[in-house]
Design a protein around this motif. Structure first.
Motif, PDB file in Angstrom:
ATOM      1  N   GLU A  91       0.735  -1.147  -0.397  1.00 40.28           N
ATOM      2  CA  GLU A  91      -0.278  -0.038  -0.737  1.00 40.28           C
ATOM      3  C   GLU A  91       0.894   0.952   0.236  1.00 40.28           C
ATOM      4  N   LEU A  92       2.073   1.096   0.775  1.00 37.77           N
ATOM      5  CA  LEU A  92       3.313   2.222   0.315  1.00 37.77           C
ATOM      6  C   LEU A  92       3.700   2.481  -0.433  1.00 37.77           C
ATOM      7  N   PRO A  93       3.844   4.063  -1.243  1.00 41.55           N
ATOM      8  CA  PRO A  93       4.624   4.243  -2.362  1.00 41.55           C
ATOM      9  C   PRO A  93       5.273   3.606  -2.627  1.00 41.55           C
ATOM     10  N   LYS A  94       6.069   2.742  -3.988  1.00 40.23           N
ATOM     11  CA  LYS A  94       6.753   2.346  -3.975  1.00 40.23           C
ATOM     12  C   LYS A  94       8.369   3.430  -4.066  1.00 40.23           C
ATOM     13  N   LEU A  95       9.303   2.003  -3.313  1.00 34.47           N
ATOM     14  CA  LEU A  95      10.718   3.232  -2.871  1.00 34.47           C
ATOM     15  C   LEU A  95      12.003   2.747  -4.165  1.00 34.47           C
ATOM     16  N   GLY A  96      12.216   4.074  -4.607  1.00 36.72           N
ATOM     17  CA  GLY A  96      13.916   3.764  -5.293  1.00 36.72           C
ATOM     18  C   GLY A  96      14.525   3.535  -4.362  1.00 36.72           C
ATOM     19  N   LYS A 114      17.322  -0.335   3.974  1.00 40.00           N
ATOM     20  CA  LYS A 114      17.357   0.080   5.337  1.00 40.00           C
ATOM     21  C   LYS A 114      17.173   1.899   5.581  1.00 40.00           C
ATOM     22  N   ARG A 115      18.842   2.040   4.186  1.00 38.38           N
ATOM     23  CA  ARG A 115      19.335   3.701   4.360  1.00 38.38           C
ATOM     24  C   ARG A 115      17.804   4.266   3.932  1.00 38.38           C
ATOM     25  N   HIS A 116      17.688   3.972   2.060  1.00 36.93           N
ATOM     26  CA  HIS A 116      16.519   4.923   1.581  1.00 36.93           C
ATOM     27  C   HIS A 116      15.008   4.733   2.691  1.00 36.93           C
ATOM     28  N   THR A 117      14.665   3.770   3.343  1.00 33.33           N
ATOM     29  CA  THR A 117      13.296   3.837   3.833  1.00 33.33           C
ATOM     30  C   THR A 117      13.680   4.377   4.891  1.00 33.33           C
ATOM     31  N   ASN A 118      14.759   4.512   5.887  1.00 27.64           N
ATOM     32  CA  ASN A 118      14.937   5.763   7.112  1.00 27.64           C
ATOM     33  C   ASN A 118      14.808   6.831   6.777  1.00 27.64           C
ATOM     34  N   LEU A 119      15.154   6.906   5.215  1.00 29.17           N
ATOM     35  CA  LEU A 119      15.096   8.656   5.093  1.00 29.17           C
ATOM     36  C   LEU A 119      13.811   8.668   4.205  1.00 29.17           C
ATOM     37  N   SER A 120      13.184   7.734   3.446  1.00 31.83           N
ATOM     38  CA  SER A 120      11.678   8.181   3.404  1.00 31.83           C
ATOM     39  C   SER A 120      10.523   8.560   4.347  1.00 31.83           C
ATOM     40  N   LEU A 121      11.069   7.535   5.875  1.00 29.04           N
ATOM     41  CA  LEU A 121      10.463   8.014   6.973  1.00 29.04           C
ATOM     42  C   LEU A 121      10.721   9.304   7.629  1.00 29.04           C
ATOM     43  N   TYR A 158      21.002 -13.630  -9.022  1.00 23.84           N
ATOM     44  CA  TYR A 158      19.779 -14.067  -8.896  1.00 23.84           C
ATOM     45  C   TYR A 158      18.971 -13.103 -10.943  1.00 23.84           C
ATOM     46  N   GLY A 159      19.803 -12.541 -12.037  1.00 24.01           N
ATOM     47  CA  GLY A 159      19.549 -11.323 -12.686  1.00 24.01           C
ATOM     48  C   GLY A 159      18.717 -10.732 -12.617  1.00 24.01           C
ATOM     49  N   ILE A 160      18.769  -9.841 -11.608  1.00 25.86           N
ATOM     50  CA  ILE A 160      18.308  -7.910 -11.090  1.00 25.86           C
ATOM     51  C   ILE A 160      19.063  -7.223 -12.102  1.00 25.86           C
ATOM     52  N   THR A 161      18.709  -6.415 -12.974  1.00 26.49           N
ATOM     53  CA  THR A 161      19.013  -5.088 -13.799  1.00 26.49           C
ATOM     54  C   THR A 161      18.166  -4.265 -13.384  1.00 26.49           C
ATOM     55  N   ASN A 162      18.445  -3.254 -13.936  1.00 23.80           N
ATOM     56  CA  ASN A 162      18.712  -1.830 -13.802  1.00 23.80           C
ATOM     57  C   ASN A 162      16.440  -1.697 -14.321  1.00 23.80           C
ATOM     58  N   LYS A 163      16.522  -0.912 -12.640  1.00 28.74           N
ATOM     59  CA  LYS A 163      14.895  -0.885 -12.550  1.00 28.74           C
ATOM     60  C   LYS A 163      14.051  -1.906 -12.701  1.00 28.74           C
ATOM     61  N   ALA A 164      14.407  -3.158 -11.564  1.00 29.44           N
ATOM     62  CA  ALA A 164      13.535  -4.247 -11.495  1.00 29.44           C
ATOM     63  C   ALA A 164      12.836  -3.917 -10.006  1.00 29.44           C
ATOM     64  N   GLU A 165      12.236  -4.668 -10.255  1.00 32.60           N
ATOM     65  CA  GLU A 165      11.204  -4.468  -8.501  1.00 32.60           C
ATOM     66  C   GLU A 165      11.421  -5.388  -8.133  1.00 32.60           C
ATOM     67  N   LEU A 166      11.279  -5.664  -6.872  1.00 36.02           N
ATOM     68  CA  LEU A 166      11.806  -6.070  -5.224  1.00 36.02           C
ATOM     69  C   LEU A 166      10.394  -6.149  -4.945  1.00 36.02           C
ATOM     70  N   TYR A 167      10.095  -6.944  -4.391  1.00 38.41           N
ATOM     71  CA  TYR A 167       8.880  -6.794  -2.881  1.00 38.41           C
ATOM     72  C   TYR A 167       9.311  -7.676  -1.723  1.00 38.41           C
ATOM     73  N   TYR A 168       8.335  -7.572  -1.467  1.00 39.18           N
ATOM     74  CA  TYR A 168       8.699  -8.688   0.338  1.00 39.18           C
ATOM     75  C   TYR A 168       7.782  -9.642   0.307  1.00 39.18           C
ATOM     76  N   VAL A 169       8.396 -10.588   0.646  1.00 40.44           N
ATOM     77  CA  VAL A 169       7.789 -12.278   1.187  1.00 40.44           C
ATOM     78  C   VAL A 169       7.731 -12.475   2.347  1.00 40.44           C
TER      79      VAL A 169
END
Length: 182
Positions: A91-96, A114-121, A158-169
């Motif tokens: 529900e929260l906005p995507k974090l770059g 962690k760094r980006h989330t803490n800065l966003s908060l 893992y095949g992660i490249t630029n502009k890939a989307e990650l999520y929590y499971v």
């Protein structure tokens, strides 16, 4: 500067017998002028930085209270020295998240999250502290259908490249974790 010079001329003593009082008075006038000018200068500087960021196509997506780390990261992305990954937080906005493309491990990625989330908060003025130990204990990072399990593994594996989307499971509890070795 003209106001200060005029104020200093007004502070000239009428009689030349009180030089110490004159110096104190000059100092008070300079302090008052610089206090007023300092506030205006700070506001002018912030407005100018905001206008530069807003009008530059490279920096236009950055917030008004941008940090030096964010500026360097954005420049690194533009020069091809870093990649941007997006963390879908439901529900929260995507974090770059900006990370170097080479030799970045899953652990490095978690630290960047962690760094980006803490800065966003902090920007949203949320005082709640996140227990990252708890987050990583309860959730896996996921890219597509692949769970990023090994912290020492390179993200390219893992095949992660630029502009890939990650999520929590959410992690599933492993039953019979402790098995007797025979």
């Amino acid at each position: 500067m003209d106001k200060i010079q005029c104020a200093l001329k007004d502070a000239e003593p009428k009689n030349k017998e009180e030089p110490e009082n004159n110096l104190i008075r000059k100092g008070e006038i300079i302090d008052k002028c610089t206090e007023l000018n300092h506030d205006k200068l700070v506001k002018l500087t912030k407005d100018t930085i905001h206008n530069v960021i807003e009008n530059d196509p490279l920096l236009s997506g950055l917030p008004a209270d941008v940090t030096i780390e964010e500026l360097k990261a954005q420049i690194a992305v533009a020069q091809g020295q870093a990649i941007t990954l997006y963390l879908n937080r439901g529900e929260l906005p995507k974090l770059g998240i900006v990370v170097p493309p080479h030799n970045t491990t899953v652990l490095d990625l978690k630290k960047a999250i962690k760094r980006h989330t803490n800065l966003s908060l902090k920007r949203e003025k949320v005082k709640k502290k996140i227990s990252w130990r708890h987050v990583w204990k309860k959730y896996h990072l996921c890219f597509g259908t692949v769970r990023l399990i090994n912290d020492n593994e390179n993200i390219k594996a893992y095949g992660i490249t630029n502009k890939a989307e990650l999520y929590y499971v959410k992690r599933r509890r492993e039953k019979n974790k402790l098995m007797k070795h025979s």
